[in-house]
Design a protein around this motif. Structure first.
Motif, PDB file in Angstrom:
ATOM      1  N   GLU A 162       4.695  -3.489   0.498  1.00  0.00           N
ATOM      2  CA  GLU A 162       5.887  -2.674   0.735  1.00  0.00           C
ATOM      3  C   GLU A 162       7.182  -3.421   0.405  1.00  0.00           C
ATOM      4  OE1 GLU A 162       5.979  -0.458   4.371  1.00  0.00           O
ATOM      5  OE2 GLU A 162       4.436   0.925   3.625  1.00  0.00           O
ATOM      6  N   SER A 163       7.058  -4.677  -0.022  1.00  0.00           N
ATOM      7  CA  SER A 163       8.229  -5.389  -0.550  1.00  0.00           C
ATOM      8  C   SER A 163       8.371  -5.196  -2.053  1.00  0.00           C
ATOM      9  CB  SER A 163       8.129  -6.889  -0.227  1.00  0.00           C
ATOM     10  OG  SER A 163       7.142  -7.527  -1.017  1.00  0.00           O
ATOM     11  N   ILE A 164       7.386  -4.558  -2.681  1.00  0.00           N
ATOM     12  CA  ILE A 164       7.442  -4.275  -4.119  1.00  0.00           C
ATOM     13  C   ILE A 164       8.083  -2.899  -4.269  1.00  0.00           C
ATOM     14  CG2 ILE A 164       6.152  -4.238  -6.274  1.00  0.00           C
ATOM     15  CD1 ILE A 164       6.028  -6.901  -4.706  1.00  0.00           C
ATOM     16  N   VAL A 165       9.401  -2.893  -4.219  1.00  0.00           N
ATOM     17  CA  VAL A 165      10.169  -1.647  -4.117  1.00  0.00           C
ATOM     18  C   VAL A 165      10.704  -1.257  -5.493  1.00  0.00           C
ATOM     19  CG1 VAL A 165      12.147  -0.527  -3.041  1.00  0.00           C
ATOM     20  CG2 VAL A 165      10.783  -2.175  -1.730  1.00  0.00           C
ATOM     21  N   PHE A 166      10.128  -0.191  -6.029  1.00  0.00           N
ATOM     22  CA  PHE A 166      10.522   0.347  -7.331  1.00  0.00           C
ATOM     23  C   PHE A 166      11.644   1.354  -7.113  1.00  0.00           C
ATOM     24  CE2 PHE A 166       9.695   2.647 -11.363  1.00  0.00           C
ATOM     25  CZ  PHE A 166       9.396   1.593 -12.210  1.00  0.00           C
ATOM     26  N   THR A 167      12.700   1.263  -7.908  1.00  0.00           N
ATOM     27  CA  THR A 167      13.888   2.098  -7.730  1.00  0.00           C
ATOM     28  C   THR A 167      14.196   2.886  -8.996  1.00  0.00           C
ATOM     29  OG1 THR A 167      15.418   0.415  -8.552  1.00  0.00           O
ATOM     30  CG2 THR A 167      14.826   0.319  -6.190  1.00  0.00           C
ATOM     31  N   PRO A 168      15.118   3.850  -8.920  1.00  0.00           N
ATOM     32  CA  PRO A 168      15.539   4.542 -10.140  1.00  0.00           C
ATOM     33  C   PRO A 168      16.063   3.597 -11.211  1.00  0.00           C
ATOM     34  CG  PRO A 168      16.217   5.797  -8.230  1.00  0.00           C
ATOM     35  CD  PRO A 168      15.671   4.500  -7.705  1.00  0.00           C
ATOM     36  N   ASP A 169      16.676   2.485 -10.794  1.00  0.00           N
ATOM     37  CA  ASP A 169      17.151   1.505 -11.771  1.00  0.00           C
ATOM     38  C   ASP A 169      15.988   0.931 -12.577  1.00  0.00           C
ATOM     39  OD1 ASP A 169      19.220  -0.386 -12.892  1.00  0.00           O
ATOM     40  OD2 ASP A 169      17.860  -1.840 -11.958  1.00  0.00           O
ATOM     41  N   HIS A 170      14.876   0.631 -11.917  1.00  0.00           N
ATOM     42  CA  HIS A 170      13.710   0.129 -12.647  1.00  0.00           C
ATOM     43  C   HIS A 170      13.214   1.165 -13.645  1.00  0.00           C
ATOM     44  CE1 HIS A 170      13.318  -2.520  -8.970  1.00  0.00           C
ATOM     45  NE2 HIS A 170      13.231  -3.403  -9.945  1.00  0.00           N
ATOM     46  N   LEU A 171      13.215   2.430 -13.230  1.00  0.00           N
ATOM     47  CA  LEU A 171      12.750   3.491 -14.115  1.00  0.00           C
ATOM     48  C   LEU A 171      13.678   3.623 -15.319  1.00  0.00           C
ATOM     49  CD1 LEU A 171      10.334   5.369 -14.046  1.00  0.00           C
ATOM     50  CD2 LEU A 171      11.739   7.067 -12.889  1.00  0.00           C
ATOM     51  N   HIS A 179       2.366  -0.501  -4.622  1.00  0.00           N
ATOM     52  CA  HIS A 179       1.261  -1.288  -4.082  1.00  0.00           C
ATOM     53  C   HIS A 179       0.273  -1.713  -5.169  1.00  0.00           C
ATOM     54  CE1 HIS A 179       2.539   0.517  -0.217  1.00  0.00           C
ATOM     55  NE2 HIS A 179       2.505   1.680  -0.847  1.00  0.00           N
ATOM     56  N   ASP A 180      -0.164  -0.750  -5.976  1.00  0.00           N
ATOM     57  CA  ASP A 180      -1.294  -0.989  -6.872  1.00  0.00           C
ATOM     58  C   ASP A 180      -0.940  -1.796  -8.123  1.00  0.00           C
ATOM     59  OD1 ASP A 180      -2.737   0.366  -4.987  1.00  0.00           O
ATOM     60  OD2 ASP A 180      -2.810   2.250  -6.098  1.00  0.00           O
ATOM     61  N   PRO A 181       0.207  -1.564  -8.769  1.00  0.00           N
ATOM     62  CA  PRO A 181       0.552  -2.463  -9.884  1.00  0.00           C
ATOM     63  C   PRO A 181       0.692  -3.908  -9.429  1.00  0.00           C
ATOM     64  CG  PRO A 181       1.895  -0.489  -9.954  1.00  0.00           C
ATOM     65  CD  PRO A 181       1.157  -0.454  -8.652  1.00  0.00           C
ATOM     66  N   PHE A 182       1.177  -4.100  -8.206  1.00  0.00           N
ATOM     67  CA  PHE A 182       1.265  -5.460  -7.673  1.00  0.00           C
ATOM     68  C   PHE A 182      -0.123  -6.071  -7.563  1.00  0.00           C
ATOM     69  CE2 PHE A 182       1.115  -8.149  -3.790  1.00  0.00           C
ATOM     70  CZ  PHE A 182       1.792  -9.242  -4.304  1.00  0.00           C
ATOM     71  N   ALA A 183      -1.072  -5.330  -6.995  1.00  0.00           N
ATOM     72  CA  ALA A 183      -2.435  -5.844  -6.879  1.00  0.00           C
ATOM     73  C   ALA A 183      -3.021  -6.140  -8.258  1.00  0.00           C
ATOM     74  CB  ALA A 183      -3.315  -4.846  -6.122  1.00  0.00           C
ATOM     75  N   ALA A 184      -2.690  -5.316  -9.257  1.00  0.00           N
ATOM     76  CA  ALA A 184      -3.166  -5.566 -10.618  1.00  0.00           C
ATOM     77  C   ALA A 184      -2.609  -6.880 -11.154  1.00  0.00           C
ATOM     78  CB  ALA A 184      -2.778  -4.405 -11.534  1.00  0.00           C
ATOM     79  N   ALA A 185      -1.340  -7.146 -10.863  1.00  0.00           N
ATOM     80  CA  ALA A 185      -0.735  -8.407 -11.298  1.00  0.00           C
ATOM     81  C   ALA A 185      -1.425  -9.595 -10.629  1.00  0.00           C
ATOM     82  CB  ALA A 185       0.760  -8.406 -10.992  1.00  0.00           C
ATOM     83  N   VAL A 186      -1.775  -9.451  -9.360  1.00  0.00           N
ATOM     84  CA  VAL A 186      -2.480 -10.512  -8.636  1.00  0.00           C
ATOM     85  C   VAL A 186      -3.872 -10.728  -9.229  1.00  0.00           C
ATOM     86  CG1 VAL A 186      -3.423 -11.216  -6.401  1.00  0.00           C
ATOM     87  CG2 VAL A 186      -1.168 -10.124  -6.525  1.00  0.00           C
ATOM     88  N   SER A 200       3.138 -13.806   0.419  1.00  0.00           N
ATOM     89  CA  SER A 200       4.434 -14.094  -0.196  1.00  0.00           C
ATOM     90  C   SER A 200       4.330 -13.952  -1.700  1.00  0.00           C
ATOM     91  CB  SER A 200       4.909 -15.512   0.161  1.00  0.00           C
ATOM     92  OG  SER A 200       4.007 -16.481  -0.343  1.00  0.00           O
ATOM     93  N   THR A 201       5.447 -13.576  -2.317  1.00  0.00           N
ATOM     94  CA  THR A 201       5.521 -13.446  -3.768  1.00  0.00           C
ATOM     95  C   THR A 201       6.983 -13.349  -4.164  1.00  0.00           C
ATOM     96  OG1 THR A 201       4.529 -12.290  -5.670  1.00  0.00           O
ATOM     97  CG2 THR A 201       5.493 -10.908  -3.931  1.00  0.00           C
ATOM     98  N   ASP A 202       7.247 -13.418  -5.445  1.00  0.00           N
ATOM     99  CA  ASP A 202       8.587 -13.174  -5.986  1.00  0.00           C
ATOM    100  C   ASP A 202       8.624 -11.712  -6.412  1.00  0.00           C
ATOM    101  OD1 ASP A 202      10.917 -12.929  -7.514  1.00  0.00           O
ATOM    102  OD2 ASP A 202      10.742 -14.931  -8.386  1.00  0.00           O
ATOM    103  N   ALA A 203       9.070 -10.847  -5.511  1.00  0.00           N
ATOM    104  CA  ALA A 203       9.007  -9.404  -5.758  1.00  0.00           C
ATOM    105  C   ALA A 203       9.811  -9.008  -6.992  1.00  0.00           C
ATOM    106  CB  ALA A 203       9.497  -8.641  -4.536  1.00  0.00           C
ATOM    107  N   ASP A 204      10.977  -9.595  -7.189  1.00  0.00           N
ATOM    108  CA  ASP A 204      11.800  -9.238  -8.351  1.00  0.00           C
ATOM    109  C   ASP A 204      11.088  -9.585  -9.655  1.00  0.00           C
ATOM    110  OD1 ASP A 204      13.837  -8.248  -6.776  1.00  0.00           O
ATOM    111  OD2 ASP A 204      14.970 -10.122  -6.765  1.00  0.00           O
ATOM    112  N   ALA A 205      10.441 -10.739  -9.686  1.00  0.00           N
ATOM    113  CA  ALA A 205       9.724 -11.144 -10.895  1.00  0.00           C
ATOM    114  C   ALA A 205       8.553 -10.211 -11.156  1.00  0.00           C
ATOM    115  CB  ALA A 205       9.243 -12.585 -10.765  1.00  0.00           C
ATOM    116  N   VAL A 206       7.850  -9.810 -10.109  1.00  0.00           N
ATOM    117  CA  VAL A 206       6.734  -8.883 -10.263  1.00  0.00           C
ATOM    118  C   VAL A 206       7.222  -7.554 -10.818  1.00  0.00           C
ATOM    119  CG1 VAL A 206       5.012  -7.524  -9.019  1.00  0.00           C
ATOM    120  CG2 VAL A 206       5.306  -9.957  -8.488  1.00  0.00           C
ATOM    121  N   LEU A 207       8.296  -7.024 -10.265  1.00  0.00           N
ATOM    122  CA  LEU A 207       8.829  -5.739 -10.724  1.00  0.00           C
ATOM    123  C   LEU A 207       9.314  -5.829 -12.171  1.00  0.00           C
ATOM    124  CD1 LEU A 207      10.635  -4.821  -7.425  1.00  0.00           C
ATOM    125  CD2 LEU A 207       8.880  -3.405  -8.513  1.00  0.00           C
ATOM    126  N   ASP A 208       9.965  -6.933 -12.520  1.00  0.00           N
ATOM    127  CA  ASP A 208      10.407  -7.111 -13.904  1.00  0.00           C
ATOM    128  C   ASP A 208       9.211  -7.106 -14.849  1.00  0.00           C
ATOM    129  OD1 ASP A 208      13.035  -7.276 -13.093  1.00  0.00           O
ATOM    130  OD2 ASP A 208      13.159  -9.460 -13.251  1.00  0.00           O
TER     131      ASP A 208
END
Length: 355
Positions: A201-210, A268-275, A321-329
């Motif tokens: 829930e820290s992997i927060v996708f926003t309209p800006d990301h879209l 949630h799921d793209p993060f798990a895929a990255a892991v 723990s993770t770098d949420a911004d790096a994951v989203l990028d």
């Protein structure tokens, strides 16, 4: 040269599962397949249709899609179309896949894929653990043949999203989750990496990301949904992948906003895929994880013993723990690259087909 990581994905597609699929299709480190379709967010046949549709849209009909288990081990199936839309992909209207599901069942896919490539396969489960549990019951040696297992599921020091203490994927089939956790961390089987709500829930996708995704894919116009938009507004993006992603994620934004979480989407799921591809992106803690299946108020709750109170061997590593911004990028960049490739392939077709 990048050595691809062979990933067996077991999912219940699902908006965030969809983005996990696109992420894995885009990533040079991923060798995706087979994809197992397990009932969860929507019924298994709808999950399977979604998976086939994404493969066809992205020109990857070579990837095997298998039908997994259609109901939990014990409890009746419950689905969550209110979260993911009537067909599991929000407002997206995916063109039907041009191929059909494999004749191989999801259970057989787990057993046979790991038997053919022992020590190589990375299992990634982003839905209920039903099919994997059935496979382990049929072949108890399966866990020892996995290179690693990544599970999106559970909640530990964090509120649940299905009951006050339980997370959706585990809550749908607690008995299956209990079977899976009991099979790992023993007899040479790896300790799964568990990606719980505490972190996802820290992997927060926003309209800006879209909007950034659309711009990077060269899609026009660059659409950036807002809370003021009418519910159900549809994308007119020129890029076919972006168009379907915008329509899917808009529904997810609206769901989160309607539940007072903001105009956002937890990925949630793209993060798990990255892991699954790179476990080094998370810090973890060792634990014995078990699942409550009898509690009147706590059924489906994942419980972690991190202090050895149960006297049982560690069977999981909980990502914390993770770098949420790096994951989203990374998610944005990878899916944008895929969108560019898919649109270029479509534009090269006679008549410039526009699914």
């Amino acid at each position: 040269m990048v050595t691809p990581v062979p990933v067996l994905l077991d999912c219940d597609t699902g908006i965030d599962d969809s983005l996990a699929i696109l992420y894995l299709l885009s990533h040079p480190s991923a060798e995706l397949g087979p994809v197992v379709s397990t009932a969860g967010n929507v019924p298994a046949d709808v999950v399977c249709a979604n998976n086939l549709a994404w493969m066809s849209l992205c020109g990857r009909d070579d990837i095997e899609v298998c039908l997994g288990e259609v109901s939990p081990l014990v409890a009746p199936l419950r689905t969550t179309e209110d979260t993911h839309g009537p067909l599991g992909v929000g407002y997206a209207e995916l063109p039907p896949g041009v191929t059909t599901a494999s004749s191989r069942s999801g259970v057989d896919a787990w057993i046979e894929t790991t038997a053919a490539r022992p020590g190589e396969i990375v299992g990634l489960v982003t839905g209920p653990l039903t099919t994997l549990a059935r496979a382990i019951q049929a072949d108890p040696g399966l866990p020892t043949r996995l290179r690693r297992l990544v599970i999106m599921g559970g909640a530990f020091g964090h509120p649940g999203n299905t009951t006050p203490t339980s997370e959706w994927n585990v809550a749908v089939d607690p008995e299956a989750a209990k079977v899976v956790f009991a099979a790992f961390g023993v007899d040479g089987a790896p300790e799964p990496i568990v990606c719980p709500l505490d972190l996802t829930e820290s992997i927060v996708f926003t309209p800006d990301h879209l909007g950034r995704l659309a711009a990077a894919a060269g899609s026009e116009p660059v659409e950036q949904p807002t809370p003021e938009d009418d519910h159900g507004t549809r994308s007119v993006a020129s890029n076919v992948v972006v168009r379907h992603v915008v329509d899917a994620v808009r529904f997810y934004f609206e769901f989160h906003a309607d539940h007072d979480e903001g105009y956002i989407a937890h990925m949630h799921d793209p993060f798990a895929a990255a892991v699954a591809l790179d476990p080094a992106i998370v810090g973890t803690r060792a634990a014995v994880v078990d699942v409550e299946i009898d509690g009147t108020l706590t059924r489906g709750t994942t419980v972690a013993d991190t202090r050895g109170m149960w006297g049982r061997p560690v069977n999981a590593r909980i990502a914390e723990s993770t770098d949420a911004d790096a994951v989203l990028d990374d998610i944005v960049d990878r899916i944008a690259e895929l969108a560019l490739r898919v649109q270029a392939r479509i534009d090269d077709q006679p008549g410039g087909l526009r699914p």
